[in-house]
Enzyme design. Structure first.
Site, PDB file in Angstrom:
ATOM      1  N   THR A  44      16.642  25.069 -15.212  1.00  0.00           N
ATOM      2  CA  THR A  44      17.623  25.669 -16.126  1.00  0.00           C
ATOM      3  C   THR A  44      17.038  26.890 -16.827  1.00  0.00           C
ATOM      4  O   THR A  44      17.668  27.941 -16.893  1.00  0.00           O
ATOM      5  CB  THR A  44      18.066  24.634 -17.178  1.00  0.00           C
ATOM      6  N   TYR A 107      29.951  20.221 -13.192  1.00  0.00           N
ATOM      7  CA  TYR A 107      31.365  20.597 -13.069  1.00  0.00           C
ATOM      8  C   TYR A 107      32.186  19.584 -12.277  1.00  0.00           C
ATOM      9  O   TYR A 107      33.305  19.250 -12.652  1.00  0.00           O
ATOM     10  CB  TYR A 107      31.536  22.004 -12.458  1.00  0.00           C
ATOM     11  N   TYR A 133      17.374  14.601 -12.825  1.00  0.00           N
ATOM     12  CA  TYR A 133      17.451  15.400 -14.055  1.00  0.00           C
ATOM     13  C   TYR A 133      18.810  15.155 -14.689  1.00  0.00           C
ATOM     14  O   TYR A 133      19.842  15.525 -14.124  1.00  0.00           O
ATOM     15  CB  TYR A 133      17.242  16.878 -13.706  1.00  0.00           C
ATOM     16  N   ARG A 138      24.907  19.983 -20.613  1.00  0.00           N
ATOM     17  CA  ARG A 138      25.127  21.179 -19.800  1.00  0.00           C
ATOM     18  C   ARG A 138      25.946  20.904 -18.553  1.00  0.00           C
ATOM     19  O   ARG A 138      26.530  21.829 -17.990  1.00  0.00           O
ATOM     20  CB  ARG A 138      23.784  21.794 -19.395  1.00  0.00           C
ATOM     21  N   LYS A 161      13.769  13.415 -15.368  1.00  0.00           N
ATOM     22  CA  LYS A 161      13.741  14.207 -16.595  1.00  0.00           C
ATOM     23  C   LYS A 161      14.980  13.819 -17.391  1.00  0.00           C
ATOM     24  O   LYS A 161      16.104  14.130 -17.009  1.00  0.00           O
ATOM     25  CB  LYS A 161      13.759  15.703 -16.279  1.00  0.00           C
ATOM     26  N   ILE A 203       9.016  18.079 -19.814  1.00  0.00           N
ATOM     27  CA  ILE A 203       9.384  19.351 -19.186  1.00  0.00           C
ATOM     28  C   ILE A 203       9.936  20.230 -20.294  1.00  0.00           C
ATOM     29  O   ILE A 203      11.005  19.973 -20.839  1.00  0.00           O
ATOM     30  CB  ILE A 203      10.381  19.143 -18.037  1.00  0.00           C
TER      31      ILE A 203
END
Length: 296
Positions: A44, A107, A133, A138, A161, A203
């Protein structure tokens, strides 16, 4: 293999948006010198969503070549298309990455079963260690601990993560997954507490600008030195928070530019840091001993 302070490396760009390969090489050398334990390329923070597939693969290859095997390189290869994620993961393996980091498909809003099948398919298609992840803020999809536990039994899915900052969630993952499943924080502010619960590292966005401090923080937490780790985290807290005054990686790219590490380039739809946040971020940097050599 994957523990400690893992920088979510930014992708340097010129003001016109072209990739700055020399600055990328210099950032890698900076992290090698400062004690960063591993690098995530094109996650990201690396603006994976605005790089072309060709650029994405080129950045991974460049970072692997520059690291020269000194620390692990984890390639961001997630996508909202399973087929595209397979291709990116294959390319990362070919480039010599040590592992891949795959974000939940954004999405689309898949079901928990869809998430399981997506990640299991990629793991079976490409023989490389893979990290899940989860960052629902987000992606608009949240992978539940029960789904993580199912995926933890899939060969070569080695960890996650977890970026919610929810420590109860982290504890649930620790409780449900095998002992060798790697739990990493994706939230700088709560990383110490997650490691003390049984996580292995972080991370980090903050590690882009304060790599030595973040490496020490993770070392202390992994050693169980909770009092010292929490004290250092408290010193860094204003920086953790300031780096999210606007959407990541807007603030961290501005901070690196102010420190003379990169130029100011960032790609639309991301924009440069709003002027109202310049002083608060500068102050946070100064409070942790980062001396500005401002170009902005």
């Amino acid at each position: 293999m994957i523990t400690g302070s893992i920088v979510a490396l930014v992708t340097p760009m010129y003001p016109n948006g072209e990739l700055d390969w020399e600055a990328l090489d210099q950032l890698v050398e900076f992290h090698l010198a400062e004690g960063t334990d591993a690098i995530v390329a094109v996650g990201t923070s690396g603006e994976s969503a605005t790089l072309s597939v060709a650029e994405h693969c080129q950045v991974i290859k460049r970072v692997v070549a520059q690291v020269r095997g000194k620390i692990p390189v984890i390639a961001g290869t997630g996508a909202n298309s399973t087929a595209e994620a397979v291709v990116l993961t294959q390319e990362a393996k070919a480039a010599g990455a040590d592992a891949c980091l795959l974000v939940t498909p954004y999405y689309n809003k898949p079901t928990q079963e869809g998430l399981y099948q997506h990640f299991a398919h990629i793991a079976k298609a490409v023989d490389i260690p893979q990290l899940l992840y989860n960052v629902p803020g987000r992606t608009a999809v949240d992978m539940l601990p029960e789904t993580v536990a199912r995926l933890a039994t899939v060969t070569n899915i080695i960890g996650i993560k977890e970026a919610t900052g929810d420590l109860a969630r982290a504890q649930s993952i620790v409780d449900q997954c095998p002992d060798d499943f790697v739990l990493l924080s994706g939230d700088d502010a709560t990383a110490v507490e997650l490691i003390l619960l049984g996580g292995k590292g972080n991370i980090s966005v903050t590690a882009n600008v304060a790599p030595k401090q973040m490496a020490e923080l993770c070392r202390l937490a992994n050693a169980g030195q909770s009092e010292q780790a929490r004290a250092l985290n408290n010193q860094l807290m204003s920086l953790h928070q300031a780096l999210f005054l606007e959407s990541n990686p807007i603030p961290v790219k501005w901070a690196l530019s102010a420190l003379g590490k990169i130029q100011s380039g960032i790609r639309l739809p991301l924009t440069e840091l709003s002027s109202e946040f310049h002083e608060p971020l500068k102050l946070a940097m100064e409070q942790v001993g980062l001396v500005s050599q401002s170009r902005v």
